[in-house]
Design a protein around this motif. Structure first.
Motif, short mmCIF file in Angstrom:
data_model
loop_
_atom_site.label_atom_id
_atom_site.label_comp_id
_atom_site.label_asym_id
_atom_site.label_seq_id
_atom_site.Cartn_x
_atom_site.Cartn_y
_atom_site.Cartn_z
N VAL A 11 6.84 -4.16 -16.42
CA VAL A 11 6.14 -5.35 -15.95
C VAL A 11 5.80 -6.16 -17.19
N LYS B 140 3.22 -2.60 -6.94
CA LYS B 140 2.53 -1.30 -7.01
C LYS B 140 2.31 -0.72 -5.62
N ARG B 141 1.87 -1.58 -4.69
CA ARG B 141 1.64 -1.10 -3.31
C ARG B 141 2.93 -0.59 -2.66
N ARG C 277 2.55 -8.56 -8.86
CA ARG C 277 2.44 -7.27 -9.57
C ARG C 277 1.76 -6.22 -8.68
N ASN C 278 0.69 -6.59 -8.02
CA ASN C 278 0.00 -5.65 -7.14
C ASN C 278 0.85 -5.28 -5.93
N ARG D 194 7.45 2.32 -9.41
CA ARG D 194 6.80 2.77 -10.65
C ARG D 194 7.78 2.85 -11.81
N GLY E 150 5.14 0.98 -4.18
CA GLY E 150 5.47 2.26 -4.82
C GLY E 150 6.53 2.19 -5.91
#
Length: 111
Positions: A92, A83-84, A79-80, A88, A86
């Motif tokens: 999730v 996000k890193r 999940r992280n 969006r 990008g």
């Protein structure tokens, strides 16, 4: 995506577009990261929706990582990473989605 173009949401409903669904598997973090990399490198923001799913449930004894659900650490890592990178646009799933009550019996009942 070439056929339908970027996704279009109206009143909270997807009217047109593509959702890429990815099921994270236990012990396969590098695989999920490769999928996320491909999506992030291939599609611009606003072009597709990405759905990261955590609901893997072992059905039978298959051995190794296949006999278990995702760990919290695996899920947070993927999940992280998303996000890193990008991503969006999309969804999730909660890790709590992997419950036996959501899994059909796979015994041909109800057919």
């Amino acid at each position: 995506v070439r056929q339908v173009g970027p996704y279009v949401m109206e009143d909270g409903l997807l009217r047109r577009g593509v959702i890429i669904r990815h099921l994270v598997l236990p012990g396969q973090i590098a695989n999920s990261q490769a999928v996320i990399d491909w999506v992030a490198d291939t599609f611009a923001p606003g072009q597709v929706l990405f759905s990261l799913m955590s609901q893997y449930m072992p059905y039978r004894s298959l051995g190794g990582d296949w006999d278990r659900r995702l760990t919290k650490q695996e899920w947070i890592k993927v999940r992280n990473y998303m996000k890193r990178r990008g991503i969006r646009d999309g969804y999730v799933q909660d890790l709590s989605s992997a419950k036996e009550e959501y899994t059909p019996p796979f015994d041909f009942t109800g057919l």
